[in-house]
Design a protein around this motif. Structure first.
Motif, PDB file in Angstrom:
ATOM      1  N   ASP A 230       2.034   1.908  -3.472  1.00 57.78           N
ATOM      2  CA  ASP A 230       0.952   2.337  -4.366  1.00 57.78           C
ATOM      3  C   ASP A 230       0.698   3.834  -4.148  1.00 57.78           C
ATOM      4  N   GLU A 231       1.489   4.657  -4.781  1.00 53.63           N
ATOM      5  CA  GLU A 231       1.424   6.097  -4.566  1.00 53.63           C
ATOM      6  C   GLU A 231       0.151   6.709  -5.136  1.00 53.63           C
ATOM      7  N   LYS A 232      -0.355   6.191  -6.258  1.00 49.82           N
ATOM      8  CA  LYS A 232      -1.549   6.741  -6.881  1.00 49.82           C
ATOM      9  C   LYS A 232      -2.843   6.172  -6.304  1.00 49.82           C
ATOM     10  N   ARG A 233      -2.741   5.239  -5.392  1.00 53.53           N
ATOM     11  CA  ARG A 233      -3.896   4.593  -4.747  1.00 53.53           C
ATOM     12  C   ARG A 233      -4.848   3.975  -5.792  1.00 53.53           C
ATOM     13  N   GLU A 234      -4.233   3.276  -6.755  1.00 47.67           N
ATOM     14  CA  GLU A 234      -5.022   2.594  -7.766  1.00 47.67           C
ATOM     15  C   GLU A 234      -5.153   1.112  -7.493  1.00 47.67           C
TER      16      GLU A 234
ATOM     17  N   THR B 101       2.000  -3.558 -14.115  1.00 44.38           N
ATOM     18  CA  THR B 101       1.512  -3.334 -12.751  1.00 44.38           C
ATOM     19  C   THR B 101       0.890  -4.619 -12.224  1.00 44.38           C
TER      20      THR B 101
ATOM     21  N   THR C 125      -1.512  -6.387  -8.943  1.00 43.77           N
ATOM     22  CA  THR C 125      -2.419  -6.185  -7.821  1.00 43.77           C
ATOM     23  C   THR C 125      -1.882  -6.902  -6.595  1.00 43.77           C
TER      24      THR C 125
ATOM     25  N   THR D 161      -2.602  -1.003  -7.573  1.00 46.03           N
ATOM     26  CA  THR D 161      -1.553  -1.716  -8.315  1.00 46.03           C
ATOM     27  C   THR D 161      -0.221  -1.043  -8.078  1.00 46.03           C
ATOM     28  N   VAL D 162       0.857  -1.828  -8.225  1.00 44.92           N
ATOM     29  CA  VAL D 162       2.228  -1.346  -8.043  1.00 44.92           C
ATOM     30  C   VAL D 162       3.055  -1.847  -9.216  1.00 44.92           C
ATOM     31  N   GLN D 163       4.027  -1.072  -9.649  1.00 43.84           N
ATOM     32  CA  GLN D 163       4.900  -1.461 -10.746  1.00 43.84           C
ATOM     33  C   GLN D 163       5.782  -2.642 -10.366  1.00 43.84           C
TER      34      GLN D 163
ATOM     35  N   HIS E 183       0.827  -1.203   0.000  1.00 43.32           N
ATOM     36  CA  HIS E 183       0.000   0.000   0.000  1.00 43.32           C
ATOM     37  C   HIS E 183       0.869   1.264   0.000  1.00 43.32           C
TER      38      HIS E 183
END
Length: 594
Positions: free
Chosen positions: A24-28, A63, A65, A30-32, A21
């Protein structure tokens, strides 16, 4: 977002979610893959199982999940552990904590109550008690109450139920950062930071490290059957004992691969110890002793709870109790939902019946209103007729009163004119009287000022006379004192003269006796200085003036008397000379004053 939970590694999955979390900077959600590659390598390194498969090759998209990444970590890291390996899962949590704490906690925490290490312990307790299979990760408010209540008890405080519900009624759940802020702001006020940190550490041992009980007991040796004090730490899987409370020197460990058996040894030992026997294997038993009966019973109860836990197949007593609380909470809330639904249906049915009753009541009210309206109209017409008749009578009465009022008004006006004239005359008299009084007051004021001026002058004169009188009294007192001193000296001189008169000399001259005083001769006192001579001369003249003159002339009796008086004067002069020597030549000044 949800993923199936692994009951053995549920705490690590919760820690992993915090790190995911934070990345996940954009709070979407998903993470790269590049960020997860570094994270996966770090986690595999701390648990000594480097991942066999690369993250970038495993996932096709750029990305990932959390659900997919959690499945990857379980298959690559958790299941890749060997049977003999015992990884340090606290390091796993430490890596995840370093990633997420930098995003949510300030770097400068010098003024905060919790240190970074104790905030990490609160974070681990949150992961242990958080709601399973629920992301974003939160803790139920009742679990928060359970945790805070134990924390307040560990700090030696008293739990305030009302204060907790005051701010928690609007929060069904709480995140870990809200929990840390709540501890630092609401439950650390007025308490030393060291006390709060010690309470957090004590609670961390119980909830995260699964310490069922720890304390001091004596253990009997197997080879040397002597008793030694050891610090015991009881966990669901083992009983470890150390030489001291700091747990640095580990002396032994009793594992729990099979259910233990604990027995109470009723008879005391020779040393008077309260003993108990723990059987770990068929041929291995451990004899221990507590300090008193209460402590022994507490240890037996704790060990028996571990034995009961091992029979259920659960690896953590904390998780067992948390699951039990969760089941009871869900059951209670389900019953509350059913009760709420039943009340809602009952309220809906009651609302329908109430509406029907309201409609019937409304129709009846309308009919009664119409009937009442007609009745009111008839009564209003009758009332209006009576009021018109009454109004006619009142108008006639008012007309008669108006005529009488005009007559009375004329009389009153005449009386008022007369009174005004009298008032005008009385006012002129009063103004004249006021002018006379003002003149008298002015004269009185001037006379009073003159009297006050005279009084002040007389007062000053009286003070001056008083000062003069005091000065005269002082002079009179000094003169009286001088007169009294002169009278005393005069009395002494007169007494000396009388004494001299009573003394009779045997002849014309007295034999000269030898003496050690060189200043006394046959002629009287001698003098070596002009000052002493003047003093002797004055005294001589004074003594001659004080003697009475004899009227006899030529008689031997008078001569003898005169010779005797000279001898008396000589003796007095000798005495006075002695007094002069004793008073350090101060007699000259007294004689001058006389």
């Amino acid at each position: 977002m949800s993923t199936p939970s692994d009951p053995d590694r549920e705490d690590q999955l919760n820690a992993l979610w915090h790190a995911f979390h934070a990345l996940d900077e954009k709070r979407e959600g998903t993470v790269q893959k590049s960020k997860l590659k570094v994270l996966t390598h770090s986690l595999g390194t701390v648990v000594y199982t480097p991942p066999m498969e690369d993250v970038e090759k495993h996932f096709g998209d750029q990305t990932v999940t959390f659900q997919a990444y959690a499945d990857f970590v379980k298959s690559v890291i958790f299941q890749g552990l060997s049977e003999n390996s015992i990884p340090d899962w606290s390091r796993f949590d430490q890596v995840c904590w370093q990633i997420c704490s930098g995003k949510h906690l300030s770097k400068d925490r010098r003024e905060k109550t919790l240190t970074d290490n104790h905030a990490f312990q609160v974070w681990q307790m949150f992961n242990r008690l958080a709601e399973p299979d629920r992301y974003p990760l939160v803790m139920d408010i009742e679990e928060v109450q359970f945790l805070l209540q134990k924390l307040v008890g560990a700090m030696g405080g008293q739990w305030a139920e009302a204060d907790f519900h005051h701010f928690s009624d609007s929060l069904p759940t709480m995140s870990v950062w809200q929990l840390i802020a709540c501890i630092e702001t609401r439950y650390s006020e007025g308490i030393e930071p060291e006390t709060v940190c010690e309470a957090v550490t004590e609670l961390h041992k119980e909830l995260v490290l699964d310490v069922v009980k720890e304390g001091l007991m004596s253990k009997k040796g197997h080879v040397r059957t002597n008793w030694k004090e050891r610090w015991f730490v009881l966990k669901p899987c083992s009983l470890v004992y150390y030489t001291s409370k700091d747990q640095k020197d580990k002396k032994g460990e009793i594992l729990n691969p099979t259910p233990w058996k604990v027995e109470l040894l009723g008879e005391k030992s020779r040393e008077g110890k309260q003993r108990l026997l723990l059987t770990a294997k068929a041929n291995m038993s451990y004899e221990m002793a507590a300090s008193d009966l209460r402590s022994r019973q507490a240890w037996i109860t704790a060990i028996q709870s571990v034995i009961d836990l091992s029979k259920t197949g659960c690896s953590s007593l904390v998780k067992k109790h948390a699951q039990k609380r969760r089941e009871m909470r869900e059951k209670r809330r389900a019953e509350e939902m059913k009760e709420k639904e039943r009340k809602r249906k009952d309220s809906e049915l009651m609302e329908e019946q109430r509406q029907k009753l309201e409609e019937e009541k409304q129709a009846r009210s309308e009919a009664e209103a119409r009937l009442a309206q007609e009745t009111v109209l008839r009564e209003e017409e009758e009332q209006m007729r009576r009021e018109l008749e009454e109004m006619n009578r009142q108008l006639e009465k008012l007309l008669e009163e108006e005529r009488q009022a005009k007559k009375d008004e004329e009389i009153v006006r005449a009386l008022q004119a007369k009174l005004l004239q009298e008032e005008f005359e009385r006012r002129e008299q009063l103004e004249k009287l006021k002018a006379d009084q003002d003149k008298l007051l002015e004269d009185e004021r001037k006379q009073r000022q003159e009297l006050e001026q005279q009084w002040r002058e007389e007062q000053q004169r009286l003070e001056q006379l008083q000062q003069e009188r005091e000065a005269a009294d002082q002079q009179l007192k000094e003169a009286s004192q001088k007169l009294q001193d002169a009278e005393e000296k005069h009395k002494k001189m007169m007494a000396a003269v009388e004494e001299r008169k009573r003394w009779k000399a045997p002849g014309l001259a007295r034999p000269i006796q030898p003496t050690a005083r060189p200043l006394i001769t046959h002629r009287g006192l001698g003098a070596f200085t002009q000052g002493e001579f003047e003093i002797q001369k004055q005294k001589k003249l004074f003594s001659e003036d004080s003697e009475p003159h004899s009227e006899e002339d030529g008689t031997g009796e008078s001569k003898s008397q005169q010779g005797g008086e000279q001898d008396e004067v000589f003796d007095d002069e000798v005495k006075e000379k002695k007094e002069e020597r004793l008073s350090d030549e101060g007699i000259g000044e007294e004689v001058k004053e006389d």
